[in-house]
Structure formats: structure tokens, C-alpha cells
Design a protein around this motif. Structure first.
Motif, PDB file in Angstrom:
ATOM      1  N   ILE A   1       1.658  17.156  -9.478  1.00 64.77           N
ATOM      2  CA  ILE A   1       0.415  17.189  -9.111  1.00 64.77           C
ATOM      3  C   ILE A   1      -0.557  16.100  -9.173  1.00 64.77           C
ATOM      4  N   ILE A   2      -1.131  15.433  -8.308  1.00 62.55           N
ATOM      5  CA  ILE A   2      -1.959  14.183  -8.276  1.00 62.55           C
ATOM      6  C   ILE A   2      -3.469  14.322  -7.797  1.00 62.55           C
ATOM      7  N   ASP A   3      -4.192  13.382  -7.928  1.00 61.53           N
ATOM      8  CA  ASP A   3      -5.585  13.317  -7.307  1.00 61.53           C
ATOM      9  C   ASP A   3      -6.555  14.378  -8.165  1.00 61.53           C
ATOM     10  N   PHE A   4      -7.030  13.961  -9.319  1.00 55.63           N
ATOM     11  CA  PHE A   4      -7.996  14.657 -10.251  1.00 55.63           C
ATOM     12  C   PHE A   4      -9.409  14.176  -9.759  1.00 55.63           C
TER      13      PHE A   4
ATOM     14  N   GLU B   1       0.905  -1.264   0.007  1.00 56.57           N
ATOM     15  CA  GLU B   1      -0.121  -0.109  -0.116  1.00 56.57           C
ATOM     16  C   GLU B   1       0.789   1.373   0.055  1.00 56.57           C
ATOM     17  N   LEU B   2       0.406   2.249  -0.976  1.00 53.99           N
ATOM     18  CA  LEU B   2       1.306   3.429  -0.895  1.00 53.99           C
ATOM     19  C   LEU B   2       0.695   4.516  -0.134  1.00 53.99           C
ATOM     20  N   GLY B   3      -0.671   4.570  -0.072  1.00 51.32           N
ATOM     21  CA  GLY B   3      -1.442   5.829   0.362  1.00 51.32           C
ATOM     22  C   GLY B   3      -3.070   5.442   0.470  1.00 51.32           C
ATOM     23  N   ARG B   4      -3.612   6.011   1.132  1.00 53.29           N
ATOM     24  CA  ARG B   4      -4.931   6.033   1.254  1.00 53.29           C
ATOM     25  C   ARG B   4      -5.597   7.375   1.084  1.00 53.29           C
ATOM     26  N   GLY B   5      -6.720   7.577   0.567  1.00 47.85           N
ATOM     27  CA  GLY B   5      -7.440   8.639   0.427  1.00 47.85           C
ATOM     28  C   GLY B   5      -9.015   8.548   0.982  1.00 47.85           C
ATOM     29  N   LYS B   6      -9.628   9.460   0.832  1.00 47.65           N
ATOM     30  CA  LYS B   6     -11.370   9.315   0.937  1.00 47.65           C
ATOM     31  C   LYS B   6     -11.778   8.249   0.258  1.00 47.65           C
ATOM     32  N   PHE B   7     -11.280   8.223  -0.931  1.00 50.37           N
ATOM     33  CA  PHE B   7     -12.225   7.376  -1.834  1.00 50.37           C
ATOM     34  C   PHE B   7     -11.434   5.977  -2.152  1.00 50.37           C
ATOM     35  N   GLY B   8     -10.352   6.013  -2.271  1.00 48.07           N
ATOM     36  CA  GLY B   8      -9.538   4.738  -2.471  1.00 48.07           C
ATOM     37  C   GLY B   8      -8.117   4.390  -1.814  1.00 48.07           C
ATOM     38  N   THR B   9      -7.851   3.321  -2.144  1.00 50.95           N
ATOM     39  CA  THR B   9      -6.455   2.969  -1.614  1.00 50.95           C
ATOM     40  C   THR B   9      -5.607   2.968  -2.823  1.00 50.95           C
ATOM     41  N   VAL B  10      -4.213   3.315  -2.557  1.00 51.43           N
ATOM     42  CA  VAL B  10      -3.210   3.342  -3.594  1.00 51.43           C
ATOM     43  C   VAL B  10      -2.212   2.351  -3.363  1.00 51.43           C
ATOM     44  N   TYR B  11      -1.918   1.340  -4.205  1.00 46.75           N
ATOM     45  CA  TYR B  11      -1.183   0.234  -4.118  1.00 46.75           C
ATOM     46  C   TYR B  11      -0.048   0.452  -5.150  1.00 46.75           C
TER      47      TYR B  11
ATOM     48  N   VAL C   1      -4.731   2.804 -13.112  1.00 45.95           N
ATOM     49  CA  VAL C   1      -3.395   2.451 -13.043  1.00 45.95           C
ATOM     50  C   VAL C   1      -2.690   3.677 -13.320  1.00 45.95           C
ATOM     51  N   LEU C   2      -1.887   4.187 -12.463  1.00 45.94           N
ATOM     52  CA  LEU C   2      -0.783   5.335 -12.716  1.00 45.94           C
ATOM     53  C   LEU C   2       0.323   5.385 -12.789  1.00 45.94           C
ATOM     54  N   GLU C   3       1.021   6.296 -13.339  1.00 45.05           N
ATOM     55  CA  GLU C   3       2.537   6.599 -13.068  1.00 45.05           C
ATOM     56  C   GLU C   3       2.812   6.622 -11.647  1.00 45.05           C
ATOM     57  N   LEU C   4       4.106   5.780 -11.164  1.00 43.52           N
ATOM     58  CA  LEU C   4       4.257   5.884  -9.963  1.00 43.52           C
ATOM     59  C   LEU C   4       5.262   6.797  -9.571  1.00 43.52           C
ATOM     60  N   ILE C   5       4.888   7.498  -8.197  1.00 44.62           N
ATOM     61  CA  ILE C   5       5.546   8.612  -7.979  1.00 44.62           C
ATOM     62  C   ILE C   5       6.152   8.046  -6.694  1.00 44.62           C
ATOM     63  N   GLU C   6       7.506   8.096  -6.432  1.00 42.71           N
ATOM     64  CA  GLU C   6       8.078   7.793  -5.542  1.00 42.71           C
ATOM     65  C   GLU C   6       8.663   8.314  -4.411  1.00 42.71           C
TER      66      GLU C   6
ATOM     67  N   LEU D   1      -9.618  21.650  -8.202  1.00 45.96           N
ATOM     68  CA  LEU D   1     -10.415  21.839  -7.227  1.00 45.96           C
ATOM     69  C   LEU D   1     -10.049  21.068  -5.872  1.00 45.96           C
ATOM     70  N   ASP D   2      -9.046  20.658  -5.836  1.00 43.78           N
ATOM     71  CA  ASP D   2      -8.386  19.766  -4.570  1.00 43.78           C
ATOM     72  C   ASP D   2      -7.154  20.176  -4.452  1.00 43.78           C
ATOM     73  N   LEU D   3      -6.612  21.406  -4.669  1.00 43.46           N
ATOM     74  CA  LEU D   3      -5.324  21.413  -4.458  1.00 43.46           C
ATOM     75  C   LEU D   3      -4.892  21.681  -2.908  1.00 43.46           C
ATOM     76  N   LYS D   4      -4.091  20.981  -2.468  1.00 42.25           N
ATOM     77  CA  LYS D   4      -3.493  21.157  -1.080  1.00 42.25           C
ATOM     78  C   LYS D   4      -2.061  20.238  -1.038  1.00 42.25           C
ATOM     79  N   PRO D   5      -1.345  20.495  -0.045  1.00 38.20           N
ATOM     80  CA  PRO D   5      -0.253  19.927   0.044  1.00 38.20           C
ATOM     81  C   PRO D   5       0.076  18.362  -0.280  1.00 38.20           C
ATOM     82  N   GLU D   6      -1.013  17.507   0.349  1.00 38.51           N
ATOM     83  CA  GLU D   6      -1.056  16.280   0.245  1.00 38.51           C
ATOM     84  C   GLU D   6      -1.082  15.821  -1.225  1.00 38.51           C
ATOM     85  N   ASN D   7      -1.569  16.768  -2.247  1.00 36.26           N
ATOM     86  CA  ASN D   7      -1.633  16.252  -3.560  1.00 36.26           C
ATOM     87  C   ASN D   7      -0.517  16.814  -4.558  1.00 36.26           C
ATOM     88  N   ILE D   8       0.569  17.296  -3.788  1.00 32.65           N
ATOM     89  CA  ILE D   8       1.862  17.678  -4.456  1.00 32.65           C
ATOM     90  C   ILE D   8       2.831  16.533  -3.974  1.00 32.65           C
TER      91      ILE D   8
HETATM   92  P1  ATP Z   1      -8.154  12.250  -1.086  1.00 31.57           P
HETATM   93  O1  ATP Z   1      -8.993  11.757   0.089  1.00 31.57           O
HETATM   94  O2  ATP Z   1      -6.885  13.136  -1.099  1.00 31.57           O
HETATM   95  O3  ATP Z   1      -9.406  12.951  -2.310  1.00 31.57           O
HETATM   96  P2  ATP Z   1      -8.337   9.820  -2.955  1.00 31.57           P
HETATM   97  O4  ATP Z   1      -9.039   8.780  -2.227  1.00 31.57           O
HETATM   98  O5  ATP Z   1      -8.660  10.520  -4.173  1.00 31.57           O
HETATM   99  O6  ATP Z   1      -7.824  10.772  -1.874  1.00 31.57           O
HETATM  100  P3  ATP Z   1      -5.627   9.781  -3.786  1.00 31.57           P
HETATM  101  O7  ATP Z   1      -5.084  11.441  -3.197  1.00 31.57           O
HETATM  102  O8  ATP Z   1      -5.109  10.087  -5.503  1.00 31.57           O
HETATM  103  O9  ATP Z   1      -6.657   9.203  -3.320  1.00 31.57           O
HETATM  104  O10 ATP Z   1      -4.472   9.139  -3.233  1.00 31.57           O
HETATM  105  C1  ATP Z   1      -4.273   8.739  -1.839  1.00 31.57           C
HETATM  106  C2  ATP Z   1      -2.661   8.789  -1.625  1.00 31.57           C
HETATM  107  O11 ATP Z   1      -2.012   7.721  -2.304  1.00 31.57           O
HETATM  108  C3  ATP Z   1      -1.790   9.957  -1.665  1.00 31.57           C
HETATM  109  O12 ATP Z   1      -2.063  10.763  -0.841  1.00 31.57           O
HETATM  110  C4  ATP Z   1      -0.516   9.629  -2.117  1.00 31.57           C
HETATM  111  O13 ATP Z   1       0.338   9.571  -0.801  1.00 31.57           O
HETATM  112  C5  ATP Z   1      -0.588   8.250  -2.886  1.00 31.57           C
HETATM  113  N1  ATP Z   1      -0.594   8.198  -4.079  1.00 31.57           N
HETATM  114  C6  ATP Z   1      -1.545   8.535  -4.806  1.00 31.57           C
HETATM  115  N2  ATP Z   1      -1.096   8.213  -6.197  1.00 31.57           N
HETATM  116  C7  ATP Z   1       0.156   7.914  -6.201  1.00 31.57           C
HETATM  117  C8  ATP Z   1       1.102   7.631  -7.011  1.00 31.57           C
HETATM  118  N3  ATP Z   1       0.712   7.657  -8.500  1.00 31.57           N
HETATM  119  N4  ATP Z   1       2.262   7.293  -6.625  1.00 31.57           N
HETATM  120  C9  ATP Z   1       2.594   7.152  -5.443  1.00 31.57           C
HETATM  121  N5  ATP Z   1       1.740   7.386  -4.227  1.00 31.57           N
HETATM  122  C10 ATP Z   1       0.555   8.010  -4.581  1.00 31.57           C
END
Ligand code: ATP
Length: 316
Positions: free
Chosen positions: A153-156, A19-29, A87-92, A134-141
């Protein structure tokens, strides 16, 4: 061009890893494409309701139009009815603010401008495609690598196509970073993203959050009247050009704010100031955010039951 694939088992084509991260909507692996060995990221979103599916479809649709080095790139997409996977480009390199507070990183106005310039370049491109993030914040950079200065910039997930002839109002985002017109449920526009750019810049330079109140309601009240200042002593060491940049973004009326293109021409972005800024407050800010996130994760897991989470990825 990426089309959402239906009736294809994504697990036959990709290995899901940690797992790489988790947001409100999904989990990123982290994931790996079997055919090429390519390392990628997979955002997995459970779509029990039609509305959930429409949201992911909109995100994919928006990302297909956003091919730019400062923006996260779309690689593939799947829908099996229960779960959708993007499936997205990996940002490390991790989140920008995590990187910046590292003891090895010397924060200066010059380094801030390097990041702000890239954010503006990315947003300029987004806006040229008539899209609002519409969701620019530090977590999305995110930082591309652990040591370089390049960001993306991530999370569209909340992004919208913008038709200036139509009225567009939204009710979402993060109170700390959303513009007055969002809080007031008024017409939004390109300036709505630029406000958030101003807030990010303020926090990056000072470690203070310009509109943050004790509660979200208080924060939103501060935002609606665009009430903020540079009174704190940390601003004594910040240049007038930097303050001018922020001031020209944190303007109540969205029409009055600098555009991304205008930001790129602002004097401050040429800053060569290499005085190390005090990171004490920024560290405190990031650590506090980590805690809040951890607490929300625990609450969310309890509410859903950890098993359900596991089922989501298994349903792929
Ligand atoms: P939010 O609650 O911010 O709207 P979300 O459910 O839309 O979140 P993302 O913001 O896209 O999900 O992703 C959640 C987390 O996963 C990010 O904060 C980031 O740490 C990690 N992440 C997302 N995309 C990538 C990526 N391409 N490469 C590496 N880590 C990522």
C-alpha cells in the motif's frame, strides 16, 4: 528513525533518474543512493505555501510510524524551502490492476483473496497505529515485482492520526472509493478505510465500479445512499462468500462494517476457487482510467507550463 533534513543538498546524496509516476501533489522519480548504490524512489513535491509543507511533514510523520512489509517504507526526507523530497523504498511491479489485466495473469477468486488478504493485513497494521489511510484505491496498491503476488500500500499523503475522542471530518479522496461519511462530511473512523477496501474488492472481482455515475456528483449521490447491487451477469460466476465479504464492507453506517482484523477471519479469504474470471470488464476499466489520467496530465501541464515542472526538480 528518519528526520526531515533541512539545508542538506539531496542531489549530493542521491541521483534522480527516470520518472515513475505522477500524482496530484508530486512527481515520483527512480533514484539511486550514491553511497550505497541502492535503488529507491523519490517523491518530489513543490511547497510554495506553508500548507504544502505541512502536508508533506504530516505524510513523513505518519510513515515513520508505519514499519510493516505490506506498507511502503520511508527511507529519507529533505526540505530545501522550495521543494520537499521524500525518499521511499522502490516498488517495481507497477499498479495491481495493470498487473492483473495482463494476459499472462489468470484472475481467479483465489488470486483475488491473495491480494485482498495483504491489503487487509496492511490496513490492520495502519489502524493498530491509530492511523487512517483515507485514500485507498487501486492506484495506491502496487505490486512488489513484475511476476510475484506480493503487494504494498502506498501514498499516505491523505493519512491522518485518529483520536476516537475527537471529531475528525475530511473533504477529500476519490468519489468512486470514498465512504458515505466522507461525502456527507460526517465523523470518519477506521470503517472509512474499510468501505474503500470493499469497493476495491468489488472492482477487482467484476471490473465494474459499484457506485460510479456519469458525473462525480452522481457517484457521490449513489455513495451517500450506499446504493449498489450484484445484478450484473458477471456476478453469476462469483461465489456467495465473495459477495458476503463485500456486503459486510459496503454498509452505510461505518460502525456496521467489518474491521480489517475481522476481514482476515472471513470465510472467503480461504477460497480455493481457481475458475478463471472474465477480465473483459476489468480491462475496459483500467484502459478507461489510463485515458482519463493522460487527459488530466495534459491539462495540468498546460496549466502550469511544462517549464515550471522542470524547475521543481531543478530547485532540489
Ligand atoms: P495522488 O494523486 O494519488 O494522491 P501523490 O501525488 O500523493 O498521488 P503518489 O500516489 O505517492 O503521489 O505517487 C504517484 C505515482 O507514482 C503512483 O501512482 C505510482 O505509480 C508511483 N509511485 C509512487 N511511489 C512509488 C514507489 N515507491 N515506487 C514506485 N513507484 C511509485
Amino acid at each position: 528513525d528518519v528526520q526531515i533534513r533541512r539545508g542538506v543538498d539531496m542531489k549530493e546524496l542521491y541521483d534522480l533518474q527516470s520518472e515513475l509516476g505522477r500524482g496530484k501533489f508530486g512527481t515520483v522519480y527512480r533514484c539511486r543512493e550514491r553511497a550505497t548504490g541502492l535503488q529507491l524512489a523519490a517523491k518530489v513535491v513543490a511547497t510554495p505555501r506553508r500548507e504544502d509543507r505541512r502536508n508533506v511533514e504530516r505524510e513523513v510523520d505518519v510513515m515513520r510510524q508505519l514499519r510493516h512489509p505490506r506498507l511502503i517504507q520511508l527511507y529519507d526526507a529533505f526540505d530545501n524551502g522550495k521543494v520537499m523530497c521524500v525518499v521511499l523504498e522502490l516498488i517495481e511491479g507497477g499498479e495491481l490492476f495493470e498487473r492483473v489485466i495482463d494476459d499472462d495473469f489468470i484472475l481467479t477468486e483465489k488470486s483475488c483473496t491473495v491480494f485482498m488478504r495483504q491489503i487487509c493485513e496492511g490496513i490492520e497494521f495502519v489502524h493498530k497505529q491509530n492511523i487512517l489511510h483515507l485514500d485507498l484505491k487501486p492506484e495506491n496498491i502496487l505490486c512488489l515485482t513484475k511476476t510475484g503476488n506480493r503487494i504494498k500500500i502506498i501514498d499516505f499523503g491523505l493519512a491522518r492520526k485518529f483520536d476516537p475522542t475527537k471529531k475528525l471530518q475530511v473533504l477529500f479522496g476519490t468519489p468512486e472509493f470514498v465512504a458515505p461519511e466522507v461525502v456527507n462530511f460526517d465523523q470518519i473512523g477506521f470503517g472509512t478505510d474499510m468501505w474503500s477496501v470493499g469497493v476495491i474488492c468489488y472492482v477487482l472481482l467484476s471490473g465494474l465500479s459499484p457506485f460510479m455515475g456519469e458525473t462525480d456528483i452522481e457517484t457521490m449521490a449513489n455513495v451517500t445512499i450506499a446504493k449498489y447491487d450484484f445484478d450484473d451477469e458477471v456476478f453469476n460466476e462469483i461465489s456467495t462468500e465473495a459477495k458476503d465479504f463485500i456486503q459486510k464492507l459496503l454498509i452505510k453506517e461505518k460502525e456496521g462494517r467489518l474491521t480489517a482484523t475481522q476481514c482476515l477471519g472471513h470465510e472467503w479469504l480461504k477460497s480455493q476457487a481457481t475458475v478463471a474470471l472474465d477480465k473483459t470488464r476489468l480491462k475496459r476499466y483500467v484502459i478507461k482510467k489510463r485515458w482519463i489520467k493522460a487527459v488530466y496530465t495534459i491539462i495540468a501541464l498546460r496549466r502550469m507550463g511544462a517549464k515550471l515542472e522542470w524547475d521543481d526538480t531543478n530547485a532540489l
